[in-house]
Scaffold this motif. Structure first.
Motif, PDB file in Angstrom:
ATOM      1  N   UNK A  64       3.492  16.048   3.823  1.00 56.29           N
ATOM      2  CA  UNK A  64       2.127  16.239   3.351  1.00 56.29           C
ATOM      3  C   UNK A  64       1.856  15.323   2.156  1.00 56.29           C
ATOM      4  N   UNK A  65       0.746  14.598   2.197  1.00 59.82           N
ATOM      5  CA  UNK A  65       0.432  13.679   1.117  1.00 59.82           C
ATOM      6  C   UNK A  65       0.223  14.410  -0.207  1.00 59.82           C
ATOM      7  N   UNK A  66      -0.404  15.605  -0.162  1.00 63.51           N
ATOM      8  CA  UNK A  66      -0.702  16.314  -1.406  1.00 63.51           C
ATOM      9  C   UNK A  66       0.519  16.980  -2.024  1.00 63.51           C
ATOM     10  N   UNK A  67       1.659  16.899  -1.345  1.00 55.90           N
ATOM     11  CA  UNK A  67       2.890  17.475  -1.886  1.00 55.90           C
ATOM     12  C   UNK A  67       3.848  16.412  -2.424  1.00 55.90           C
ATOM     13  N   UNK A  68       3.397  15.158  -2.420  1.00 57.57           N
ATOM     14  CA  UNK A  68       4.239  14.054  -2.883  1.00 57.57           C
ATOM     15  C   UNK A  68       3.783  13.552  -4.245  1.00 57.57           C
ATOM     16  N   UNK A  69       4.738  13.064  -5.023  1.00 54.48           N
ATOM     17  CA  UNK A  69       4.422  12.397  -6.282  1.00 54.48           C
ATOM     18  C   UNK A  69       3.821  11.033  -5.984  1.00 54.48           C
ATOM     19  N   UNK A  70       3.038  10.466  -6.898  1.00 56.75           N
ATOM     20  CA  UNK A  70       2.448   9.144  -6.658  1.00 56.75           C
ATOM     21  C   UNK A  70       3.476   8.087  -6.263  1.00 56.75           C
ATOM     22  N   UNK A  71       4.641   8.113  -6.898  1.00 55.33           N
ATOM     23  CA  UNK A  71       5.685   7.127  -6.579  1.00 55.33           C
ATOM     24  C   UNK A  71       6.192   7.297  -5.153  1.00 55.33           C
ATOM     25  N   UNK A  72       6.251   8.539  -4.659  1.00 60.85           N
ATOM     26  CA  UNK A  72       6.696   8.786  -3.284  1.00 60.85           C
ATOM     27  C   UNK A  72       5.665   8.284  -2.277  1.00 60.85           C
ATOM     28  N   UNK A  73       4.384   8.483  -2.580  1.00 62.93           N
ATOM     29  CA  UNK A  73       3.339   7.965  -1.695  1.00 62.93           C
ATOM     30  C   UNK A  73       3.347   6.440  -1.689  1.00 62.93           C
ATOM     31  N   UNK A  74       3.565   5.843  -2.861  1.00 59.88           N
ATOM     32  CA  UNK A  74       3.632   4.378  -2.947  1.00 59.88           C
ATOM     33  C   UNK A  74       4.814   3.842  -2.146  1.00 59.88           C
ATOM     34  N   UNK A  75       5.917   4.575  -2.137  1.00 59.73           N
ATOM     35  CA  UNK A  75       7.097   4.167  -1.368  1.00 59.73           C
ATOM     36  C   UNK A  75       6.771   4.128   0.124  1.00 59.73           C
ATOM     37  N   UNK A  76       6.046   5.128   0.610  1.00 59.59           N
ATOM     38  CA  UNK A  76       5.648   5.149   2.022  1.00 59.59           C
ATOM     39  C   UNK A  76       4.724   3.981   2.345  1.00 59.59           C
ATOM     40  N   UNK A  77       3.817   3.667   1.420  1.00 62.00           N
ATOM     41  CA  UNK A  77       2.914   2.536   1.629  1.00 62.00           C
ATOM     42  C   UNK A  77       3.681   1.220   1.667  1.00 62.00           C
ATOM     43  N   UNK A  78       4.622   1.038   0.758  1.00 60.62           N
ATOM     44  CA  UNK A  78       5.397  -0.199   0.711  1.00 60.62           C
ATOM     45  C   UNK A  78       6.182  -0.422   2.000  1.00 60.62           C
ATOM     46  N   UNK A  79       6.540   0.655   2.663  1.00 62.58           N
ATOM     47  CA  UNK A  79       7.284   0.553   3.922  1.00 62.58           C
ATOM     48  C   UNK A  79       6.360   0.497   5.147  1.00 62.58           C
ATOM     49  N   UNK A  80       5.058   0.368   4.929  1.00 60.87           N
ATOM     50  CA  UNK A  80       4.065   0.278   6.008  1.00 60.87           C
ATOM     51  C   UNK A  80       3.929   1.584   6.784  1.00 60.87           C
ATOM     52  N   UNK A  81       4.367   2.692   6.219  1.00 62.53           N
ATOM     53  CA  UNK A  81       4.302   3.960   6.940  1.00 62.53           C
ATOM     54  C   UNK A  81       2.947   4.636   6.784  1.00 62.53           C
ATOM     55  N   UNK A  82       2.239   4.356   5.694  1.00 61.06           N
ATOM     56  CA  UNK A  82       0.878   4.847   5.514  1.00 61.06           C
ATOM     57  C   UNK A  82       0.023   3.709   4.988  1.00 61.06           C
ATOM     58  N   UNK A  83      -1.283   3.849   5.093  1.00 62.86           N
ATOM     59  CA  UNK A  83      -2.199   2.852   4.547  1.00 62.86           C
ATOM     60  C   UNK A  83      -2.462   3.143   3.072  1.00 62.86           C
ATOM     61  N   UNK A  84      -3.025   2.151   2.371  1.00 64.94           N
ATOM     62  CA  UNK A  84      -3.383   2.359   0.970  1.00 64.94           C
ATOM     63  C   UNK A  84      -4.387   3.507   0.837  1.00 64.94           C
TER      64      UNK A  84
END
Length: 344
Positions: A64-84
């Motif tokens: 869940x996006x709302x359960x992640x810290x900003x750094x964790x969401x950024x990590x997913x974005x850097x790996x192309x797993x989610x969009x900005x």
């Protein structure tokens, strides 16, 4: 599953082909699209997709996006797993396989984005896999479909097949000679796009480019992938010809640049993200041309993501100041590249 991530594996195809991504946009019949979807409907959709995945026996973990810290969401974005855009959306979720090769983005621009990624160039195989996952989900979720227009999507450019397929290519000589501009222009005339590492509006970090289809309406998925494969193959041949011509015209110059890059990467104690990307591009060129040995291409693919800020912070388990990140990046690179040897 062996726990190895897709980007840690050696992929098929030419060395210039770093990775493949196939993504399908789908919306659920009866639900409004985009921002018209209420919070309650979005929450319900996440549950429905989870249930559909369970029924299909698809081994996905829900994030869940709302359960992640900003750094964790950024990590997913850097790996192309989610969009900005998805980094700050709520409610939104990512259903993901252990190897991170298969994922479902829920409540992004469309209700679902079914995504499959692999190392190398493997469009045919992973188009089939993405369609298979989509078909399994459709057994429980009826997707919005029109007999004339095909799959209905939030953005009109995705109408039809709802497919966005891409191949990431390493194109240093086309970039440095300025010929990449002509390649980009030619691609746009045949329904293709060439963008930077993170898609629209991003720069070509490490001289890496995403080559993808720009339209889907009126084409079958297999037609679009075949067209993309042909175009990517032509671009690869142009890059290879430039490499050969450069080495013949300027003997020893490429070798010197490659070994300078290797020296900095092996001995630097601090290195910025941009400098690391530039040096790794030279290193990859040296490996592809046989100047260097001891470093497998998939190791370089892995480093593309490992040197990113959020990935470094995830590995450290805490936020890092810029100088700390530069130090951690240099440590990582020295460790990963200690086995560099002279090629044939």
């Amino acid at each position: 599953m062996d726990g190895v991530k897709w980007y840690e594996k050696q992929g098929p195809g030419p060395e210039l082909a770093v990775s493949t991504r196939v993504r399908l946009a789908r919306n659920v019949q009866g639900l409004p699209f985009g921002e018209r979807l209420t919070r309650e409907q979005a929450e319900s959709l996440i549950s429905r997709v989870e249930e559909a995945a369970r029924r299909a026996a698809a081994p996905f973990q829900t994030v869940r996006m709302d359960q992640l810290a900003p750094q964790q969401r950024a990590d997913l974005y850097e790996k192309h797993l989610i969009s900005r855009e998805m980094m700050n959306k709520s409610p939104a979720a990512l259903l993901i396989s252990q190897d991170e090769a298969r994922s479902i983005l829920v409540n992004e621009e469309d209700h679902l984005r079914i995504q499959v990624m692999s190392a190398g160039e493997a469009l045919d195989k992973y188009l089939e896999e993405a369609l298979r996952v989509g078909a399994l989900l459709e057994e429980s979720l009826e997707f919005s479909y029109d007999q004339q227009l095909g799959y209905l999507t939030q953005c009109p450019t995705n109408l039809g097949a709802g497919l966005r397929a891409s191949v990431m290519l390493h194109l240093p000589l086309l970039t440095r000679t300025g010929q990449i501009d002509g390649v980009i222009s030619a691609a746009s005339k045949v329904g293709l796009e060439i963008r930077g590492l993170y898609g629209e509006g991003s720069r070509a970090q490490g001289e890496l480019y995403q080559v993808s289809n720009s339209v889907t309406l009126g084409f079958y998925e297999q037609e679009l992938c075949e067209k993309l494969k042909d175009a990517a193959g032509g671009i690869v041949r142009q890059e290879q010809a430039l490499r050969q011509a450069f080495r013949q015209q300027y003997p020893g110059r490429l070798e010197d640049r490659v070994w300078r890059a290797a020296g900095l990467l092996r001995y630097a104690r601090r290195i910025s993200g941009q400098e690391a990307e530039e040096l790794l591009s030279d290193l990859r060129l040296g490996v592809d041309c046989g100047v260097l040995a001891g470093v497998a291409p998939h190791k370089l693919n892995q480093l593309i993501y490992q040197i990113k800020p959020a990935c470094l912070e995830t590995a450290a388990g805490r936020p890092l100041e810029p100088e700390e990140r530069d130090g951690a990046r240099a440590d990582l690179l020295r460790q990963a590249l200690r086995e560099i040897q002279e090629g044939e």
